[in-house]
Scaffold this active site. Sequence first.
Site, mmCIF file in Angstrom:
data_model
loop_
_atom_site.group_PDB
_atom_site.id
_atom_site.type_symbol
_atom_site.label_atom_id
_atom_site.label_comp_id
_atom_site.label_asym_id
_atom_site.label_seq_id
_atom_site.Cartn_x
_atom_site.Cartn_y
_atom_site.Cartn_z
ATOM 1 N N GLU A 72 36.864 33.018 35.091
ATOM 2 C CA GLU A 72 37.352 31.735 34.590
ATOM 3 C C GLU A 72 38.846 31.815 34.265
ATOM 4 O O GLU A 72 39.596 30.873 34.544
ATOM 5 C CB GLU A 72 36.556 31.317 33.356
ATOM 6 C CG GLU A 72 35.129 30.910 33.640
ATOM 7 C CD GLU A 72 35.046 29.626 34.437
ATOM 8 O OE1 GLU A 72 35.969 28.796 34.321
ATOM 9 O OE2 GLU A 72 34.081 29.456 35.191
ATOM 10 N N HIS A 109 38.216 28.397 42.243
ATOM 11 C CA HIS A 109 36.936 29.116 42.325
ATOM 12 C C HIS A 109 36.469 29.225 43.779
ATOM 13 O O HIS A 109 35.950 30.266 44.199
ATOM 14 C CB HIS A 109 35.870 28.377 41.509
ATOM 15 C CG HIS A 109 35.935 28.648 40.031
ATOM 16 N ND1 HIS A 109 35.889 29.914 39.500
ATOM 17 C CD2 HIS A 109 36.034 27.794 38.973
ATOM 18 C CE1 HIS A 109 35.942 29.850 38.180
ATOM 19 N NE2 HIS A 109 36.034 28.565 37.835
ATOM 20 N N HIS A 136 41.755 24.038 39.179
ATOM 21 C CA HIS A 136 40.914 25.107 38.630
ATOM 22 C C HIS A 136 39.616 25.246 39.431
ATOM 23 O O HIS A 136 39.213 26.367 39.785
ATOM 24 C CB HIS A 136 40.609 24.800 37.157
ATOM 25 C CG HIS A 136 39.567 25.678 36.554
ATOM 26 N ND1 HIS A 136 39.859 26.861 35.912
ATOM 27 C CD2 HIS A 136 38.208 25.551 36.505
ATOM 28 C CE1 HIS A 136 38.735 27.419 35.492
ATOM 29 N NE2 HIS A 136 37.715 26.644 35.830
ATOM 30 N N GLU A 137 38.957 24.132 39.733
ATOM 31 C CA GLU A 137 37.704 24.192 40.478
ATOM 32 C C GLU A 137 37.922 24.599 41.926
ATOM 33 O O GLU A 137 37.114 25.336 42.504
ATOM 34 C CB GLU A 137 36.988 22.839 40.406
ATOM 35 C CG GLU A 137 36.641 22.386 38.991
ATOM 36 C CD GLU A 137 35.727 23.355 38.275
ATOM 37 O OE1 GLU A 137 34.993 24.094 38.948
ATOM 38 O OE2 GLU A 137 35.756 23.372 37.027
#
Length: 506
Positions: free
Chosen positions: A360, A299, A295-296
């Site tokens: 997100e 980004h 997930h990070e």
Amino acid sequence: MDLVVLRLTRLNVSTLTTSNRFRLFTSGIRWRNQRNVHPYTSNPTKTHFFSSVKGPVSPNVASLCLTSTSRRLDTCLTAFKPPAQRLPVVTQPVHQFHTSGCLRAVPAPFIWLVLKPIQKVLAEVGPSHCFASHKSIRKWWLALPPNKKQLFREWTWRRRWHLAGAGAGFMFLVSLFFLTHLDESPVTGRTRLLVFSMENFIELAKFTSDAYMEEFKESLVPTSDPRHQAVELLVQHLAQRNQDIAEIFSVSWNVHVVEGPTVNAFVLPNGEVFIFTGMLEAVADVHQLAFVLGHEMAHALIGHAAEQASMSHMVELLSLIMLTAIWAICPRDSLAVLGHWIQSKLVQFSFDRPFSRKLEAEADQVGLQLAAKACADVRAGPVFWQQMEISDQLKGQPNIPEWLSTHPSHQNRVRQLNRLIPEALELRASCDCPALPSDDPRVNFSQKVQLILDNAKKQELMEKEKMIGKENAEVLFPLPQTAPVPAQGAQSGRLLATSALPQNSA
């Protein structure tokens, strides 16, 4: 020397009668003493002149020089007023008059070169720096006398189509700016607006990473620590299994584990990974950690930081128009401050926070794909957010509505990930990954949570039954009560006796 403006349409002076010529000159003399210059813009169909009166003002003699705005005509006219009715006029032409040629359209690259520095300057001048100018506009308008206000209104009404055209041209330039800064998002292929390039943001991330290293230098876990080695191995595994994405191998991924209870992790656009030991304690297994790191990393590889900064930048620039109107129209500063506060909240809850929640959700989707290609059990992703929801409830953190937050709620994240799980499982199977166990971690987690809830209910019932039994026992067998304390004096030396014990007779 005062200048007087005369607006003429291809005027031929020789065709004027003598009385009209003198009326023209005398009106110019009167305007010399009454008003200042009013510039007009020349166009191919109309010719405007700037006239000046030279020499002493006399009722019998007047000399006027007419000069076009393009400087292609420079004519001086002298009028005499003898006793006779007819007035001789002497004309001294300097240049031959002709209209301007057709103008060509400005090329789009030139527009872009002009708008780029203007956009950068406006970005640096925030709304707070414009309050003084907005307030000065209101003070200037209030200080105008009624006649000048009326003249200004009439001038605006006469040029309403010009102003409307200017507004339409501004909107066209803004649309052109948007169209020239559209970009396609990696992995998802979503069309987005990027004012800042990824290269510039990567250079900026270097300074940010240096600042974080200075901030966490006392709490960084050494590279020999097993926790650091586990995270390093997992990040490199995620990067190797997703080599088909160009943005993955365009940066070098460096891991930094920070000692601290904060449940957080973030990745900078230049590939610097920061994760707190509180996050390592919050995850249940390596599959959940793979989802969090994916997930990070999503980004960073999508460029959400540059996209969010671009959107905030454009919203700020467009909001300057509304701020100008608020501070110029509001009669008092208190109302202007209130209007500014309302405008900022509307922008925050209508653009900033919904856009952040959208990014997100996209990072959850892409992070799930990265974890699936790395052969992680993607079914652990929804379980992580369920754990976070229970943890927040146990800590007593308030459950704020989603529209007030920059992140989706835990429940919405679980629902979205459950919808994406079948597609992620197909992607994982296509990457030659080993088969997953038949036990679904989502089902196991739900069963464990239900078991804990059942045990808690049983414990609560047992405590209630115990309290009821204790109350019944107090009713059947009341506790002994202490006799009242005698007053000071003759009875102070007696022994106190309770009503439950028999009294000895003398």
